[in-house]
Design a protein around this motif. Structure first.
Motif, PDB file in Angstrom:
ATOM      1  N   GLY A 230       0.786  -1.223   0.000  1.00 23.63           N
ATOM      2  CA  GLY A 230       0.000   0.000   0.000  1.00 23.63           C
ATOM      3  C   GLY A 230       0.817   1.271   0.000  1.00 23.63           C
ATOM      4  O   GLY A 230       2.022   1.280   0.241  1.00 23.63           O
ATOM      5  N   LEU A 231       0.123   2.346  -0.300  1.00 23.57           N
ATOM      6  CA  LEU A 231       0.640   3.696  -0.199  1.00 23.57           C
ATOM      7  C   LEU A 231      -0.364   4.495   0.634  1.00 23.57           C
ATOM      8  O   LEU A 231      -1.498   4.053   0.821  1.00 23.57           O
ATOM      9  CB  LEU A 231       0.790   4.333  -1.581  1.00 23.57           C
ATOM     10  N   ALA A 232       0.033   5.648   1.115  1.00 25.18           N
ATOM     11  CA  ALA A 232      -0.883   6.442   1.928  1.00 25.18           C
ATOM     12  C   ALA A 232      -0.537   7.913   1.828  1.00 25.18           C
ATOM     13  O   ALA A 232       0.634   8.290   1.889  1.00 25.18           O
ATOM     14  CB  ALA A 232      -0.852   5.997   3.382  1.00 25.18           C
ATOM     15  N   ILE A 233      -1.559   8.751   1.656  1.00 25.34           N
ATOM     16  CA  ILE A 233      -1.389  10.193   1.744  1.00 25.34           C
ATOM     17  C   ILE A 233      -1.800  10.604   3.155  1.00 25.34           C
ATOM     18  O   ILE A 233      -2.907  10.291   3.604  1.00 25.34           O
ATOM     19  CB  ILE A 233      -2.244  10.930   0.695  1.00 25.34           C
ATOM     20  N   ILE A 234      -0.902  11.290   3.843  1.00 24.18           N
ATOM     21  CA  ILE A 234      -1.106  11.635   5.245  1.00 24.18           C
ATOM     22  C   ILE A 234      -1.104  13.152   5.411  1.00 24.18           C
ATOM     23  O   ILE A 234      -0.206  13.837   4.912  1.00 24.18           O
ATOM     24  CB  ILE A 234       0.020  11.036   6.121  1.00 24.18           C
ATOM     25  N   LEU A 235      -2.098  13.669   6.108  1.00 25.36           N
ATOM     26  CA  LEU A 235      -2.107  15.081   6.487  1.00 25.36           C
ATOM     27  C   LEU A 235      -1.409  15.225   7.832  1.00 25.36           C
ATOM     28  O   LEU A 235      -1.745  14.518   8.788  1.00 25.36           O
ATOM     29  CB  LEU A 235      -3.541  15.608   6.594  1.00 25.36           C
ATOM     30  N   ILE A 236      -0.436  16.118   7.886  1.00 22.33           N
ATOM     31  CA  ILE A 236       0.313  16.333   9.124  1.00 22.33           C
ATOM     32  C   ILE A 236       0.351  17.819   9.474  1.00 22.33           C
ATOM     33  O   ILE A 236       0.055  18.684   8.650  1.00 22.33           O
ATOM     34  CB  ILE A 236       1.760  15.815   9.016  1.00 22.33           C
ATOM     35  N   ASP A 237       0.719  18.094  10.706  1.00 26.49           N
ATOM     36  CA  ASP A 237       1.134  19.430  11.099  1.00 26.49           C
ATOM     37  C   ASP A 237       2.634  19.477  10.850  1.00 26.49           C
ATOM     38  O   ASP A 237       3.425  18.882  11.586  1.00 26.49           O
ATOM     39  CB  ASP A 237       0.828  19.678  12.580  1.00 26.49           C
ATOM     40  N   GLY A 238       3.024  20.159   9.773  1.00 21.44           N
ATOM     41  CA  GLY A 238       4.429  20.180   9.396  1.00 21.44           C
ATOM     42  C   GLY A 238       5.341  20.731  10.460  1.00 21.44           C
ATOM     43  O   GLY A 238       6.528  20.383  10.523  1.00 21.44           O
ATOM     44  N   CYS A 239       4.808  21.577  11.336  1.00 24.96           N
ATOM     45  CA  CYS A 239       5.637  22.163  12.395  1.00 24.96           C
ATOM     46  C   CYS A 239       5.987  21.160  13.482  1.00 24.96           C
ATOM     47  O   CYS A 239       6.821  21.453  14.346  1.00 24.96           O
ATOM     48  CB  CYS A 239       4.935  23.370  12.995  1.00 24.96           C
TER      49      CYS A 239
ATOM     50  N   ASP B 261      -6.487  12.735   9.361  1.00 25.08           N
ATOM     51  CA  ASP B 261      -6.799  12.392   7.968  1.00 25.08           C
ATOM     52  C   ASP B 261      -5.705  11.529   7.337  1.00 25.08           C
ATOM     53  O   ASP B 261      -4.515  11.859   7.416  1.00 25.08           O
ATOM     54  CB  ASP B 261      -6.951  13.660   7.127  1.00 25.08           C
ATOM     55  N   ILE B 262      -6.136  10.468   6.682  1.00 20.43           N
ATOM     56  CA  ILE B 262      -5.216   9.607   5.942  1.00 20.43           C
ATOM     57  C   ILE B 262      -5.988   8.915   4.821  1.00 20.43           C
ATOM     58  O   ILE B 262      -7.137   8.518   5.001  1.00 20.43           O
ATOM     59  CB  ILE B 262      -4.538   8.575   6.879  1.00 20.43           C
ATOM     60  N   ILE B 263      -5.366   8.814   3.663  1.00 17.69           N
ATOM     61  CA  ILE B 263      -5.959   8.119   2.514  1.00 17.69           C
ATOM     62  C   ILE B 263      -5.134   6.877   2.243  1.00 17.69           C
ATOM     63  O   ILE B 263      -3.928   6.963   1.958  1.00 17.69           O
ATOM     64  CB  ILE B 263      -5.971   9.027   1.256  1.00 17.69           C
ATOM     65  N   LEU B 264      -5.772   5.720   2.348  1.00 17.92           N
ATOM     66  CA  LEU B 264      -5.090   4.436   2.150  1.00 17.92           C
ATOM     67  C   LEU B 264      -5.373   3.929   0.733  1.00 17.92           C
ATOM     68  O   LEU B 264      -6.527   3.890   0.304  1.00 17.92           O
ATOM     69  CB  LEU B 264      -5.572   3.410   3.179  1.00 17.92           C
ATOM     70  N   VAL B 265      -4.318   3.502   0.056  1.00 18.84           N
ATOM     71  CA  VAL B 265      -4.450   3.041  -1.333  1.00 18.84           C
ATOM     72  C   VAL B 265      -3.646   1.767  -1.512  1.00 18.84           C
ATOM     73  O   VAL B 265      -2.495   1.681  -1.065  1.00 18.84           O
ATOM     74  CB  VAL B 265      -3.925   4.111  -2.326  1.00 18.84           C
ATOM     75  N   LEU B 266      -4.236   0.776  -2.157  1.00 18.26           N
ATOM     76  CA  LEU B 266      -3.509  -0.418  -2.567  1.00 18.26           C
ATOM     77  C   LEU B 266      -3.139  -0.273  -4.037  1.00 18.26           C
ATOM     78  O   LEU B 266      -4.000   0.057  -4.877  1.00 18.26           O
ATOM     79  CB  LEU B 266      -4.362  -1.684  -2.359  1.00 18.26           C
ATOM     80  N   ARG B 267      -1.875  -0.500  -4.345  1.00 17.91           N
ATOM     81  CA  ARG B 267      -1.420  -0.358  -5.725  1.00 17.91           C
ATOM     82  C   ARG B 267      -2.156  -1.314  -6.643  1.00 17.91           C
ATOM     83  O   ARG B 267      -2.414  -2.458  -6.287  1.00 17.91           O
ATOM     84  CB  ARG B 267       0.095  -0.621  -5.802  1.00 17.91           C
ATOM     85  N   GLN B 268      -2.478  -0.835  -7.845  1.00 21.33           N
ATOM     86  CA  GLN B 268      -3.267  -1.635  -8.774  1.00 21.33           C
ATOM     87  C   GLN B 268      -2.476  -2.068  -9.997  1.00 21.33           C
ATOM     88  O   GLN B 268      -3.038  -2.489 -10.989  1.00 21.33           O
ATOM     89  CB  GLN B 268      -4.467  -0.796  -9.251  1.00 21.33           C
ATOM     90  N   ASP B 269      -1.122  -1.938  -9.944  1.00 23.44           N
ATOM     91  CA  ASP B 269      -0.328  -2.233 -11.138  1.00 23.44           C
ATOM     92  C   ASP B 269       0.193  -3.661 -11.161  1.00 23.44           C
ATOM     93  O   ASP B 269       0.994  -4.032 -12.010  1.00 23.44           O
ATOM     94  CB  ASP B 269       0.832  -1.254 -11.260  1.00 23.44           C
TER      95      ASP B 269
END
Length: 261
Positions: free
Chosen positions: A172-181, A251-259
């Motif tokens: 999997g891959l994931a887009i994560i929202l963070i507090d960059g500070c 917030d996090i978006i979970l994705v399984l690669r489809q290739d």
């Protein structure tokens, strides 16, 4: 997938960009535990793209993710045009659910996990969100209301770090929202983007694309749109602090690669 002792196979879209090369993300050092000694690092190839301004980190993460999952190389203009179809205004404000709409448009199956399904009224008091919150909250709340109709899969829950690590190891891959500070001081972002602003409490919303985990399961490999480095490393402990900070809604978006890799 690549199993390696060091991050490899992640190429940069802008390797010579003018950026602070002293990335703290070169990472918290950790030592392997005995039970993990037979494992290797798991790193999924991602073409690194630098963000062009203070606000487009989420847009860049969606582009990197779409391509990593076998989709087309999407330009920033193309991704932004898709986002505008779902109500994103010319105010340079992109929310996590906007990224989901972009992924959905490019047929990338995903699951959006969040602890608040909407635009929390508490955020309007945060200076990071205040400038656009009035308009954003209306459209964001409508996107959540229409999520099922639009084919978006949303789960109201917090994703434990152990689950994220297993997800990355399992393809999997994931887009994560963070507090960059929580990872770097505000001056780091300001040195790259002079117009960058954290809020009065030091909050700076930022998206990262998680693309791997080390053999110990205690260090994540990430494609950071703000960094000149193709891959950065942060301990799971530091990422947990940053992704659960006030203002992120976990917030996090979970994705399984489809290739098929």
């Amino acid at each position: 997938m690549q199993n390696a002792e060091a991050p490899q196979g992640i190429s940069s879209d802008n390797a010579n960009a003018n950026c602070d090369a002293t990335d703290e993300a070169s990472a918290d050092n950790t030592s392997a535990s005995p039970e993990a000694s037979d494992r290797q690092d798991t790193i999924w190839p991602v073409r690194h793209i630098r963000q062009a301004s203070t606000w487009d980190c989420g847009l860049v993460c969606s582009r990197m993710l779409i391509e990593a999952c076998g989709g087309p190389a999407v330009s920033e203009a193309e991704a932004l045009e898709v986002a505008k179809r779902f109500g994103v205004l010319d105010k340079e404000s992109l929310w996590t659910i906007d990224i989901c709409c972009i992924l959905n448009h490019y047929n990338v199956p995903h699951t959006f996990c969040t602890t608040y399904t909407g635009a929390s009224e508490e955020l309007k008091h945060e200076s990071f969100y205040a400038k656009t919150f009035s308009d954003d909250s209306i459209r964001v709340n409508q996107l959540f209301a229409d999520a099922a109709t639009n084919g978006l899969e949303i789960e109201k829950r917090k994703v434990p770090m152990a689950e994220l690590v297993a997800h990355l190891r399992g393809g999997g891959l994931a887009i994560i929202l963070i507090d960059g500070c929580k990872l770097r001081p505000p001056t780091w972002y300001e040195s790259i983007f002079p117009s960058a602003e954290s809020d009065d409490t030091g909050y700076y919303g930022h998206f990262l694309l998680a693309c791997g985990v080390d053999a110990t399961g205690t260090v994540l490999f990430l494609a950071d749109p703000a960094s000149q480095n193709p891959v950065v490393k942060w301990s799971t402990e530091r990422i947990d602090v940053a992704r659960t900070a006030r203002g992120t809604d976990d917030d996090i978006i979970l994705v399984l690669r489809q290739d098929g890799s």
